[in-house]
Design a protein around this motif. Sequence first.
Motif, mmCIF file in Angstrom:
data_model
loop_
_atom_site.group_PDB
_atom_site.id
_atom_site.type_symbol
_atom_site.label_atom_id
_atom_site.label_comp_id
_atom_site.label_asym_id
_atom_site.label_seq_id
_atom_site.Cartn_x
_atom_site.Cartn_y
_atom_site.Cartn_z
ATOM 1 N N ASN A 56 -2.980 13.658 1.498
ATOM 2 C CA ASN A 56 -1.743 12.989 1.905
ATOM 3 C C ASN A 56 -0.903 12.666 0.671
ATOM 4 N N VAL A 57 0.323 12.258 0.904
ATOM 5 C CA VAL A 57 1.260 12.022 -0.191
ATOM 6 C C VAL A 57 0.773 10.891 -1.100
ATOM 7 N N LEU A 58 0.282 9.828 -0.501
ATOM 8 C CA LEU A 58 -0.257 8.685 -1.250
ATOM 9 C C LEU A 58 -1.593 8.292 -0.602
ATOM 10 N N THR A 85 8.852 11.696 4.532
ATOM 11 C CA THR A 85 7.663 12.403 5.010
ATOM 12 C C THR A 85 7.427 12.074 6.484
ATOM 13 N N MET A 136 1.119 10.387 -7.840
ATOM 14 C CA MET A 136 2.396 10.168 -7.166
ATOM 15 C C MET A 136 2.899 8.742 -7.436
ATOM 16 N N ASP A 146 -5.743 11.349 4.991
ATOM 17 C CA ASP A 146 -5.248 12.709 4.786
ATOM 18 C C ASP A 146 -4.737 13.302 6.106
ATOM 19 N N PHE A 162 7.398 19.183 6.005
ATOM 20 C CA PHE A 162 6.456 18.205 5.450
ATOM 21 C C PHE A 162 5.011 18.687 5.554
ATOM 22 N N PRO A 209 1.236 15.941 4.281
ATOM 23 C CA PRO A 209 0.821 16.438 2.977
ATOM 24 C C PRO A 209 1.979 16.612 2.001
ATOM 25 N N VAL A 210 3.205 16.644 2.498
ATOM 26 C CA VAL A 210 4.368 16.913 1.649
ATOM 27 C C VAL A 210 5.439 15.849 1.900
ATOM 28 N N ALA A 211 6.045 15.364 0.824
ATOM 29 C CA ALA A 211 7.219 14.502 0.945
ATOM 30 C C ALA A 211 8.341 15.179 0.182
ATOM 31 N N PHE A 223 -0.802 10.255 6.793
ATOM 32 C CA PHE A 223 0.468 10.703 6.232
ATOM 33 C C PHE A 223 0.485 12.214 6.031
ATOM 34 N N LEU A 276 11.801 9.533 -1.214
ATOM 35 C CA LEU A 276 11.142 10.651 -0.542
ATOM 36 C C LEU A 276 11.078 10.411 0.960
#
Lengths: 297, 297
Positions: A46-48, A139, A8, A95, A288, A171-173, A169, A137
Amino acid sequence: MAEIAPTMQAALDAWEEVEPALRRVYAAMQGDATLGVPATSVRMRNVLPRAYEWVDGSAYLNHVILVRKARNAEPPATLRTDPLVYQGGSGVLLDPSAPIVCTNPEFGHDFEAEVAVILGDTPLGTTADAAAASIRLVTIVNDITLRNLIPDELAKGFGFFQSKPASVFGPVAVTPDELGEAWRDGRLHLPMNVWWNGTQVGRANAGPEMHFGFHELIAHLCKTRAYTAGTVLGSGTVSNEDPAMGYSCIAEIRMREIIANGKPSTRFLQPGDHVRIEVFGTDGDSIFGAIDQAVTG
Amino acid sequence: MAEIAPTMQAALDAWEEVEPALRRVYAAMQGDATLGVPATSVRMRNVLPRAYEWVDGSAYLNHVILVRKARNAEPPATLRTDPLVYQGGSGVLLDPSAPIVCTNPEFGHDFEAEVAVILGDTPLGTTADAAAASIRLVTIVNDITLRNLIPDELAKGFGFFQSKPASVFGPVAVTPDELGEAWRDGRLHLPMNVWWNGTQVGRANAGPEMHFGFHELIAHLCKTRAYTAGTVLGSGTVSNEDPAMGYSCIAEIRMREIIANGKPSTRFLQPGDHVRIEVFGTDGDSIFGAIDQAVTG
């Protein structure tokens, strides 16, 4: 998608080049029923997993006023004109299903449900008008807070440091355009749903009472610094004045109890608890994914 | 060295695997006269152009006491028992020769010469005894500070945010063993040399008056969080009680002037100024290269 961008962060670093290819993959996924909402048995990341910067605002004034009352502190005189932001730790982000580990029950573990945006490269001096273009993005975040460590940390004058462990964070942004009408004025106009031990305790709308929009927070950030792609900016705990909307952190319900009864009756998190945070679109779909965490000892 | 690790962050992420190969390259360089100290015409980059975390301590108590006097603030009651640290921005770190841009002369631009360590992965709960093993590299920092923005930022209770623009890192980082006897008790026992407009204004020894060693600062950091490889931890402005050792930031000399004369007579940085920070080993060699910056408007 590794051939488009291995991570990402790599995608964020080269957004203009990779965005068309990522959008083509996304469009192809829409037609494939096998690529829908994952089964709950899938462990979402998580996203990052780590970010170069995590800056968290406190843009819901109702939250600022309530939480400061709870520690007998006045809101700053510039509450309505000068955004509140703090620098958080970003090297370890958790996560969405990571346990909340109560390392010490005296710390007063609390959740804080927030909206967050992930930025592209954003130069020094970016104005609020120009800032919307920096938002790549959107989230959700659970900004875990150790309530009982805050007073001593703030008394030292250097910020929240030890009272803010790693944040969690979603899981989806999604890109702002994906949110349609729900994303306007630099705010997410949807309810922030929070469940604590299976009971829904919060449904505050994240839009109207966010006093400073994300574009205004970004302009504030850019007064003296520039930001790299992948910087994460949080809204602060989503909060509505109407108590019927519930709460997005335990500190707020405790403060309302103090106002009503002279003392709090709701405890902070303890092992065995469970917290879930999720935002749904007007079509009822989870946008998200869920932050869904067990509390452990 | 790209075949060993493409970036410094990649090396830090896989330190145990890459360290032997990097040490072999280093040993080979020692025998090659063409690989000595680079000519001043070479533009040196900083050690990390961006980091996942930048945490800055304030471990020289003389600095804390002087700077707080300068803004009529008391040092915290726990000054000698509880380290002061703040979370800094780490997404944009500047090269050692980057200009200090005085975007607004009212901000009160100041330099702060510091020692910094770069960590490997460091778990939650790391003790001071175990922390020395987390220190991968040592370098120097100019932690640029906007003195006139600090009072309003701290009054808001969320830390230094706008008063700390991007920090400047040295061009070279060395492993602690490379420092020999100069690295002991988690402190760098060498003078921090600071020149302002060609005049040496500071030569404070970075060792004896660092009240908390880096290992103690790391233990403090790890009370509630873990850290990823590449986290940078600063010592705070190097400062000695003896005025003959000079100063590593302008705020200190101004405070001494206020104590002596009732008002400061030394101004903050202005365009046309020049700042140089460098540490020499007992053999006279520059250890971390120089931070050498022009101040521009």
